[in-house]
Design an enzyme around this catalytic site. Structure first.
Site, mmCIF file in Angstrom:
data_model
loop_
_atom_site.group_PDB
_atom_site.id
_atom_site.type_symbol
_atom_site.label_atom_id
_atom_site.label_comp_id
_atom_site.label_asym_id
_atom_site.label_seq_id
_atom_site.Cartn_x
_atom_site.Cartn_y
_atom_site.Cartn_z
ATOM 1 N N HIS A 109 31.296 48.194 42.208
ATOM 2 C CA HIS A 109 30.873 46.905 41.646
ATOM 3 C C HIS A 109 29.413 46.886 41.164
ATOM 4 C CE1 HIS A 109 34.689 45.307 42.622
ATOM 5 N NE2 HIS A 109 34.458 44.884 43.838
ATOM 6 N N HIS A 178 34.888 38.009 41.001
ATOM 7 C CA HIS A 178 35.437 38.407 42.299
ATOM 8 C C HIS A 178 35.704 37.193 43.211
ATOM 9 C CE1 HIS A 178 36.503 41.038 45.510
ATOM 10 N NE2 HIS A 178 35.885 42.104 45.033
ATOM 11 N N GLU A 309 41.549 40.293 40.223
ATOM 12 C CA GLU A 309 40.383 40.625 39.394
ATOM 13 C C GLU A 309 40.835 41.341 38.125
ATOM 14 O OE1 GLU A 309 37.495 42.679 42.232
ATOM 15 O OE2 GLU A 309 39.289 42.344 43.438
#
Length: 344
Positions: A109, A178, A309
């Site tokens: 991420h 997220h 996601e």
């Protein structure tokens, strides 16, 4: 009509660079959303049940302090690259780049200080808010100056998130939000009574560090076949699963299409996910363990929320047969995801 207003939410600590964090309220007849200028975080999302009662259906915190401490990306925009890059390494134009390993042995991420941990510049729109930031060349190890715009707009029961990016040098980009959802209301014990379906004929098997093996596997005859709705708790039990944390491979067409649906029979709430993206990561909050206390000081145990996601496939920058994650100078990254809420 969508109402938009803003207020000061807090001040970033000096060691995080200081700066004022604002909260933006988007309100329609059926949905109310709160978004922060820190990480473009969806801090609250209230939708109606079949009795017309509002509940907040996303996990998060009541105060800024919750978001500045370590947490599992609640509601945030993650990037430059969502999901995992194997060993945090990739090669572009013959040059190897090494990223910070924040999910050993991989990069996750965006790295140590990804897009979720920085302040964005907001611009209020008639029906939403647009956030901008420049990610400088070399930030978290990524090449090129990357201009990024993330726009939230609310229309009736539909929340749209548009992602745009432009780069000065070839760089991988894959952006997602997220948010952790529980349609019975955040703070509810689990998501076992939710019905989930995902419009995908294939998924990506992963190794024990959650990196795709490279195989594109059919869902047919497996626990990953979610093309018809399954009741999550019974499904996990039936297949002896600890939960999902996998990318589902969507139809390769950059047009809006329905890709997933979550339905909560007790409240009547439904959430549809539409996107232009090639993949969707279905995650069932397997790493939540009750140690984090969120809104209303409620503990968030394992399986108390799910994430859908929309994104490019994980580690695509190292897998030539996956959809390309590279953005070239002169091109524009442009994807939209729509969350559509209703109750019946």
């Amino acid at each position: 009509m969508t109402e938009v207003r803003r207020e000061v939410f807090g001040q970033m600590p000096p060691e995080e660079g200081g700066g004022v964090v604002e909260k933006f309220f988007l309100k329609s007849d059926s949905v109310r959303v709160e978004v922060l200028s820190l990480g473009c975080i969806i801090a609250a999302l209230e939708t109606k049940n079949r009795d017309e009662e509002f509940s907040d259906v996303v996990l998060g915190f009541d105060t800024l302090e919750g978001y500045t401490r370590k947490h599992p990306f609640f509601g945030a925009i993650v990037g430059r690259v969502a999901n995992r890059i194997a060993k945090g390494r990739f090669t572009v134009d013959g040059k190897e780049y090494q990223l910070f390993l924040n999910n050993r042995p991989n990069s996750l991420h965006g790295g140590a200080r990804g897009f979720d941990k920085v302040l964005w510049s907001p611009q209020v729109l008639p029906n939403g808010v647009c956030f901008f930031r420049l990610s400088p060349d070399g930030e978290e190890g990524y090449p090129g100056n990357l201009k990024v715009w993330v726009t939230y707009t609310l229309s009736g029961g539909e929340l749209a998130i548009n992602y745009r990016a432009q780069t000065s040098r070839t760089t991988p980009v894959s952006l997602t939000n997220h948010a952790y959802f529980n349609l019975s209301g955040q703070g509810s014990r689990d998501i076992y009574d939710h019905e989930i379906s995902i419009e995908a004929d294939a998924y990506l098997p992963v190794d024990d560090t959650k990196i795709p093996t490279g195989e594109i596997a059919t869902v047919q005859g497996t626990s990953f076949d979610l093309r018809q709705p399954v009741e999550l708790g019974k499904h996990l039990q039936k297949f002896h699963l600890d939960g999902f944390d996998h990318n589902f491979c969507l139809q390769q067409a950059q047009v809006r299409r329905l890709v997933a649906r979550a339905y909560h029979p007790p409240t009547g709430r439904t959430m549809e996910v539409h996107t232009t993206q090639p993949g969707i990561q279905f995650y069932t909050g397997n790493n939540l363990d009750g140690s984090l206390k969120g809104k209303g000081s409620v503990a968030y145990p394992k399986h108390s929320a799910f994430c859908l996601e929309t994104q490019n496939w994980p580690d695509a920058v190292n897998k030539p047969h996956f959809p390309s994650a590279l953005l070239q100078p002169g091109e524009e990254y442009n994807h939209t995801t729509w969350f559509v809420f209703s109750a019946a």
